[in-house]
Write a protein that holds these residues in place. Structure first.
Motif, PDB file in Angstrom:
ATOM      1  N   SER A   1       0.824  -1.216   0.000  1.00 50.74           N
ATOM      2  CA  SER A   1       0.000   0.000   0.000  1.00 50.74           C
ATOM      3  C   SER A   1       0.857   1.264   0.000  1.00 50.74           C
ATOM      4  O   SER A   1       0.415   2.316  -0.455  1.00 50.74           O
ATOM      5  N   LEU A   2       2.096   1.147   0.494  1.00 49.77           N
ATOM      6  CA  LEU A   2       3.002   2.302   0.459  1.00 49.77           C
ATOM      7  C   LEU A   2       3.306   2.702  -0.982  1.00 49.77           C
ATOM      8  O   LEU A   2       3.464   3.893  -1.277  1.00 49.77           O
ATOM      9  N   ILE A   3       3.355   1.721  -1.883  1.00 48.73           N
ATOM     10  CA  ILE A   3       3.571   2.015  -3.305  1.00 48.73           C
ATOM     11  C   ILE A   3       2.392   2.791  -3.860  1.00 48.73           C
ATOM     12  O   ILE A   3       2.555   3.768  -4.612  1.00 48.73           O
ATOM     13  N   VAL A   4       1.176   2.374  -3.476  1.00 51.15           N
ATOM     14  CA  VAL A   4      -0.031   3.058  -3.955  1.00 51.15           C
ATOM     15  C   VAL A   4      -0.071   4.497  -3.449  1.00 51.15           C
ATOM     16  O   VAL A   4      -0.344   5.437  -4.208  1.00 51.15           O
ATOM     17  N   ILE A   5       0.218   4.683  -2.168  1.00 54.63           N
ATOM     18  CA  ILE A   5       0.180   6.025  -1.576  1.00 54.63           C
ATOM     19  C   ILE A   5       1.253   6.920  -2.191  1.00 54.63           C
ATOM     20  O   ILE A   5       0.974   8.065  -2.579  1.00 54.63           O
ATOM     21  N   THR A   6       2.477   6.387  -2.303  1.00 52.33           N
ATOM     22  CA  THR A   6       3.563   7.177  -2.900  1.00 52.33           C
ATOM     23  C   THR A   6       3.259   7.516  -4.352  1.00 52.33           C
ATOM     24  O   THR A   6       3.470   8.646  -4.800  1.00 52.33           O
ATOM     25  N   GLY A   7       2.764   6.529  -5.093  1.00 48.01           N
ATOM     26  CA  GLY A   7       2.424   6.762  -6.503  1.00 48.01           C
ATOM     27  C   GLY A   7       1.343   7.807  -6.674  1.00 48.01           C
ATOM     28  O   GLY A   7       1.401   8.639  -7.585  1.00 48.01           O
ATOM     29  N   THR A   8       0.346   7.789  -5.790  1.00 47.52           N
ATOM     30  CA  THR A   8      -0.738   8.772  -5.870  1.00 47.52           C
ATOM     31  C   THR A   8      -0.222  10.179  -5.584  1.00 47.52           C
ATOM     32  O   THR A   8      -0.556  11.138  -6.296  1.00 47.52           O
ATOM     33  N   LEU A   9       0.594  10.312  -4.544  1.00 43.99           N
ATOM     34  CA  LEU A   9       1.162  11.625  -4.218  1.00 43.99           C
ATOM     35  C   LEU A   9       2.036  12.149  -5.355  1.00 43.99           C
ATOM     36  O   LEU A   9       1.967  13.330  -5.716  1.00 43.99           O
ATOM     37  N   LEU A  10       2.855  11.277  -5.918  1.00 41.43           N
ATOM     38  CA  LEU A  10       3.725  11.691  -7.015  1.00 41.43           C
ATOM     39  C   LEU A  10       2.936  12.008  -8.275  1.00 41.43           C
ATOM     40  O   LEU A  10       3.327  12.866  -9.073  1.00 41.43           O
ATOM     41  N   LEU A  11       1.801  11.319  -8.473  1.00 37.05           N
ATOM     42  CA  LEU A  11       0.940  11.616  -9.615  1.00 37.05           C
ATOM     43  C   LEU A  11       0.382  13.029  -9.522  1.00 37.05           C
ATOM     44  O   LEU A  11       0.401  13.787 -10.508  1.00 37.05           O
ATOM     45  N   TRP A  12      -0.085  13.409  -8.337  1.00 33.46           N
ATOM     46  CA  TRP A  12      -0.606  14.770  -8.164  1.00 33.46           C
ATOM     47  C   TRP A  12       0.514  15.802  -8.297  1.00 33.46           C
ATOM     48  O   TRP A  12       0.295  16.898  -8.820  1.00 33.46           O
ATOM     49  N   GLU A  13       1.698  15.450  -7.839  1.00 37.06           N
ATOM     50  CA  GLU A  13       2.830  16.361  -7.987  1.00 37.06           C
ATOM     51  C   GLU A  13       3.194  16.522  -9.462  1.00 37.06           C
ATOM     52  O   GLU A  13       3.543  17.613  -9.918  1.00 37.06           O
ATOM     53  N   THR A  14       3.066  15.414 -10.219  1.00 32.65           N
ATOM     54  CA  THR A  14       3.329  15.478 -11.653  1.00 32.65           C
ATOM     55  C   THR A  14       2.311  16.364 -12.353  1.00 32.65           C
ATOM     56  O   THR A  14       2.657  17.182 -13.218  1.00 32.65           O
ATOM     57  N   ILE A  15       1.046  16.220 -11.985  1.00 33.89           N
ATOM     58  CA  ILE A  15      -0.009  17.053 -12.580  1.00 33.89           C
ATOM     59  C   ILE A  15       0.236  18.522 -12.266  1.00 33.89           C
ATOM     60  O   ILE A  15       0.082  19.394 -13.133  1.00 33.89           O
ATOM     61  N   LYS A  16       0.667  18.794 -11.047  1.00 34.50           N
ATOM     62  CA  LYS A  16       0.893  20.179 -10.640  1.00 34.50           C
ATOM     63  C   LYS A  16       2.091  20.792 -11.352  1.00 34.50           C
ATOM     64  O   LYS A  16       2.020  21.921 -11.846  1.00 34.50           O
TER      65      LYS A  16
END
Length: 224
Positions: free
Chosen positions: A81-96
């Protein structure tokens, strides 16, 4: 309302001069025209965008929490689940940074390189730390970012001064995998050597194919 006798036009606003001929104008109607701004009022309809953004943020948080709960309930020794959480945070950072931001393209490339490396290192750490993220993938990610920065400079030659510093930073990063191998963070040496060689060739190419103006700029920036 005001009227210009010379141009034969009506003028709105608080000015006492005609915008065309700059002659004095006379008031023909005082019917509440002093508050006229000269520009139409534009209503920004951001309601749907704001609601949609909040909806996806809510889905992201819900997905992260759900993955954490499922991971803990059906624990099998891997904190995936740490992969999912990290990936989600990085996805939003990428969008930003990469999509919504208007920052320099070089800064975007560097930030996205860091985002990808951080995600890969997280996956490697969660799955047992086999050092493939640093030893194999990281060198080729650095090579890709160096190549991307070179392409950007070639396409936007008029703005090369804005990107040259970022190109130099990314190119120097090609040496990092070799240092990490020497420090014991990687098991395979050849990807690090390939990244270092590509970075060295990029630096040599910058010096050989650069014009006098670029060489002069490099000397000023790096005091060489």
């Amino acid at each position: 309302m005001k009227f210009c006798e010379k141009c034969k036009v009506y003028v709105r606003g608080k000015s006492n001069l005609c915008p065309l001929c700059f002659s004095n104008i006379t008031v023909v109607d005082k019917g509440g025209d002093d508050e006229f701004s000269g520009y139409p009022d534009i209503e920004e309809n951001l309601g749907e965008y704001s609601i949609l953004t909040r909806f996806f943020i809510f889905l992201s948080i819900a997905g992260c929490l759900l993955s954490l709960i499922i991971n803990l309930l059906f624990w099998k020794g891997i904190f995936w689940s740490l992969i999912v959480i990290t990936g989600t945070l990085l996805l939003w950072e990428t969008i930003k940074l990469a999509i919504l931001s208007k920052k320099n393209m070089g800064l975007k490339i560097i930030s996205q390189t860091m985002v990808v490396l951080l995600l890969l290192i997280t996956i490697d750490a969660v799955t047992g730390w086999n050092q493939w993220s640093i030893g194999i993938i990281a060198p080729f990610v650095i090579i890709a970012s160096t190549c991307a920065m070179t392409i950007v400079i070639c396409i936007k030659r008029a703005k090369w001064r804005e990107y040259m510093l970022f190109q130099f930073i990314i190119t120097i990063n090609g040496i990092i995998p070799v240092i990490l191998y020497w420090c014991g963070f990687a098991k395979i040496i050849w990807p690090a050597l390939v990244a270092a060689l590509y970075s060295l060739l990029t630096l040599i190419g910058m010096l050989i194919f650069a014009d006098k103006q670029l060489k002069s700029e490099l000397r000023k920036r790096f005091h060489i």
